[in-house]
Design a protein around this motif. Sequence first.
Motif, mmCIF file in Angstrom:
data_model
loop_
_atom_site.group_PDB
_atom_site.id
_atom_site.type_symbol
_atom_site.label_atom_id
_atom_site.label_comp_id
_atom_site.label_asym_id
_atom_site.label_seq_id
_atom_site.Cartn_x
_atom_site.Cartn_y
_atom_site.Cartn_z
ATOM 1 N N SER A 94 0.825 -1.212 0.000
ATOM 2 C CA SER A 94 0.000 0.000 0.000
ATOM 3 C C SER A 94 0.853 1.254 0.000
ATOM 4 C CB SER A 94 -0.874 0.039 1.246
ATOM 5 O OG SER A 94 -1.355 -1.221 1.562
ATOM 6 N N LEU A 95 2.077 1.119 0.486
ATOM 7 C CA LEU A 95 2.906 2.307 0.679
ATOM 8 C C LEU A 95 4.346 1.954 0.390
ATOM 9 C CD1 LEU A 95 2.714 5.214 1.867
ATOM 10 C CD2 LEU A 95 3.188 4.233 4.100
ATOM 11 N N THR A 96 5.058 2.863 -0.240
ATOM 12 C CA THR A 96 6.481 2.653 -0.523
ATOM 13 C C THR A 96 7.279 3.775 0.125
ATOM 14 O OG1 THR A 96 5.986 1.591 -2.622
ATOM 15 C CG2 THR A 96 8.220 2.428 -2.330
ATOM 16 N N ILE A 97 8.266 3.386 0.915
ATOM 17 C CA ILE A 97 9.139 4.358 1.586
ATOM 18 C C ILE A 97 10.560 4.099 1.109
ATOM 19 C CG2 ILE A 97 9.865 5.272 3.832
ATOM 20 C CD1 ILE A 97 6.903 5.233 3.713
ATOM 21 N N LYS A 98 11.269 5.193 0.865
ATOM 22 C CA LYS A 98 12.683 5.019 0.513
ATOM 23 C C LYS A 98 13.534 5.320 1.746
ATOM 24 C CE LYS A 98 11.940 6.683 -4.168
ATOM 25 N NZ LYS A 98 10.593 7.169 -3.870
ATOM 26 N N SER A 99 14.538 4.496 1.939
ATOM 27 C CA SER A 99 15.433 4.705 3.070
ATOM 28 C C SER A 99 16.855 4.791 2.535
ATOM 29 C CB SER A 99 15.286 3.532 4.034
ATOM 30 O OG SER A 99 16.312 3.551 4.977
ATOM 31 N N ILE A 100 17.506 5.921 2.777
ATOM 32 C CA ILE A 100 18.840 6.141 2.204
ATOM 33 C C ILE A 100 19.838 6.286 3.342
ATOM 34 C CG2 ILE A 100 20.224 7.642 0.718
ATOM 35 C CD1 ILE A 100 17.338 8.514 -0.395
ATOM 36 N N GLY A 101 20.857 5.464 3.314
ATOM 37 C CA GLY A 101 21.860 5.509 4.361
ATOM 38 C C GLY A 101 22.944 6.520 4.063
ATOM 39 N N HIS A 102 23.314 7.246 5.068
ATOM 40 C CA HIS A 102 24.422 8.196 4.960
ATOM 41 C C HIS A 102 25.357 7.959 6.139
ATOM 42 C CE1 HIS A 102 22.061 10.865 2.213
ATOM 43 N NE2 HIS A 102 21.051 10.415 2.922
ATOM 44 N N TRP A 104 26.398 9.795 9.159
ATOM 45 C CA TRP A 104 25.887 8.631 9.874
ATOM 46 C C TRP A 104 24.477 8.909 10.294
ATOM 47 C CZ3 TRP A 104 31.057 10.211 10.385
ATOM 48 C CH2 TRP A 104 31.999 9.251 9.948
ATOM 49 N N TYR A 105 23.573 8.850 9.346
ATOM 50 C CA TYR A 105 22.144 9.072 9.609
ATOM 51 C C TYR A 105 21.365 8.431 8.464
ATOM 52 C CZ TYR A 105 22.669 12.817 6.125
ATOM 53 O OH TYR A 105 22.946 13.519 4.978
ATOM 54 N N TRP A 106 20.072 8.368 8.629
ATOM 55 C CA TRP A 106 19.191 7.829 7.587
ATOM 56 C C TRP A 106 18.317 8.953 7.048
ATOM 57 C CZ3 TRP A 106 19.886 2.914 5.980
ATOM 58 C CH2 TRP A 106 20.564 2.048 6.842
ATOM 59 N N THR A 107 18.004 8.871 5.758
ATOM 60 C CA THR A 107 17.039 9.780 5.135
ATOM 61 C C THR A 107 15.856 8.939 4.692
ATOM 62 O OG1 THR A 107 18.776 11.201 4.284
ATOM 63 C CG2 THR A 107 16.635 11.406 3.259
ATOM 64 N N TYR A 108 14.660 9.425 4.999
ATOM 65 C CA TYR A 108 13.450 8.694 4.599
ATOM 66 C C TYR A 108 12.636 9.555 3.652
ATOM 67 C CZ TYR A 108 14.803 5.729 8.457
ATOM 68 O OH TYR A 108 15.514 4.899 9.286
ATOM 69 N N GLU A 109 12.119 8.922 2.621
ATOM 70 C CA GLU A 109 11.315 9.637 1.624
ATOM 71 C C GLU A 109 9.950 8.967 1.491
ATOM 72 O OE1 GLU A 109 13.272 9.998 -2.111
ATOM 73 O OE2 GLU A 109 15.116 10.799 -1.266
ATOM 74 N N TYR A 110 8.917 9.759 1.736
ATOM 75 C CA TYR A 110 7.540 9.302 1.524
ATOM 76 C C TYR A 110 7.089 9.995 0.252
ATOM 77 C CZ TYR A 110 7.075 8.010 6.533
ATOM 78 O OH TYR A 110 7.199 7.470 7.779
ATOM 79 N N THR A 111 7.213 9.366 -0.888
ATOM 80 C CA THR A 111 6.912 10.064 -2.142
ATOM 81 C C THR A 111 5.627 9.574 -2.798
ATOM 82 O OG1 THR A 111 8.461 8.520 -3.134
ATOM 83 C CG2 THR A 111 9.268 10.730 -2.705
ATOM 84 N N ASP A 112 4.933 8.628 -2.180
ATOM 85 C CA ASP A 112 3.691 8.104 -2.791
ATOM 86 C C ASP A 112 2.606 9.150 -2.866
ATOM 87 O OD1 ASP A 112 3.549 4.591 -1.756
ATOM 88 O OD2 ASP A 112 4.698 5.670 -3.265
ATOM 89 N N TYR A 113 2.423 9.887 -1.760
ATOM 90 C CA TYR A 113 1.287 10.806 -1.692
ATOM 91 C C TYR A 113 1.726 12.247 -1.481
ATOM 92 C CZ TYR A 113 -1.061 6.393 -1.061
ATOM 93 O OH TYR A 113 -1.503 5.116 -1.234
ATOM 94 N N GLY A 222 -2.383 12.021 9.318
ATOM 95 C CA GLY A 222 -1.075 12.587 9.632
ATOM 96 C C GLY A 222 -0.484 13.412 8.518
ATOM 97 N N PRO A 223 0.762 13.844 8.711
ATOM 98 C CA PRO A 223 1.383 14.814 7.791
ATOM 99 C C PRO A 223 1.555 14.299 6.376
ATOM 100 C CG PRO A 223 2.978 13.949 9.351
ATOM 101 C CD PRO A 223 1.637 13.473 9.795
ATOM 102 N N VAL A 224 1.701 12.987 6.173
ATOM 103 C CA VAL A 224 1.933 12.466 4.826
ATOM 104 C C VAL A 224 0.784 12.821 3.910
ATOM 105 C CG1 VAL A 224 2.227 10.351 3.466
ATOM 106 C CG2 VAL A 224 3.364 10.594 5.660
#
Lengths: 227, 116
Positions: A94-102, A104-113, A222-224
């Motif tokens: 139902s939902l796709t989230i991208k998780s990008i490692g850096h 030393w932290y993670w970036t998350y992208e909610y680009t579906d909606y 929520g915010p998404v």
Amino acid sequence: MAHAAQVGLQDATSPIMEELITFHDHALMIIFLICSLVLYALFLTLTTKLTNTNISDAQEMETVWTILPAIILVLIALPSLRILYMTDEVNDPSLTIKSIGHQWYWTYEYTDYGGLIFNSYMLPPLFLEPGDLRLLDVDNRVVLPIEAPIRMMITSQDVLHSWAVPTLGLKTDAIPGRLNQTTFTATRPGVYYGQCSEICGANHSFMPIVLELIPLKIFEMGPVFTL
Amino acid sequence: MAAPPEPGEPEERKSLKLLGFLDVENTPCARHSILYGSLGSVVAGFGHFLFTSERSCDVGVGGFILVTLGCWFHCRYNYAKQRIQERIAREEIKKKILYEGTHLDPERKHNGSSSN
């Protein structure tokens, strides 16, 4: 999350993890029986008064200790392969989230909606509130709905990382230049923790993952969805 | 060491780990299998000794392994069946609560097909 000095698996929050725990119990019982047999054989060897040094062959015993391990391996492999193929089932997320490692932290992208993108840094000890978990809590959690199949696309922007959440039975490598995919369905709400699982430099131990799983109705408000 | 249980939550039993790793208290079917295996070991070993008056330790250990394994598979099979039934029941209850009174009510569909 794991409690202090925990060596066992965490409670399952997804059906796959429940299956993994079941398989772990199964493998552990087989290991226990093999260890019991070996301990018994060791005990006999150490306490026997028989000292025949002229034994040259024992065809029947050699046949047994060849075939029996093969049978045991099949007994372990069959449930293991079943779970392996279960993790690859197509389940229409139902939902796709991208998780990008850096580092030393993670970036998350909610680009579906919408275009929600944020970084998730570990909370430094000086910024912890009472009740926060040292080395585990982050400034921005990944908020996701329960009982909905979710697809995580995982990659890295620099070096190898690994996105792991033990209670969901997830661990996927974040490889620069490659997009890895994992899917899961959470069965109960809560806050679940994981840590980077591939050595990635000085602060490898300080880039945790925190998922906040909430009911779908509350997630939709929520915010998404209000972007 | 574990977090204290919330009120209403079943308390996790103290873990007893055989050989340091097999938690018989908290692993479903483990305690049951080990106990029956021990009983089977005693019965097999003692019975073999009664009939043959020969050393029966090997028969006892073999009996322990076979009976434990047999009980384990039998119990885990039933446990898996029970879990599946529980999951189906949970889904049906959820569906009933969500769709009661609507055209998607499973009971209405079932009554409709039986009256036809």
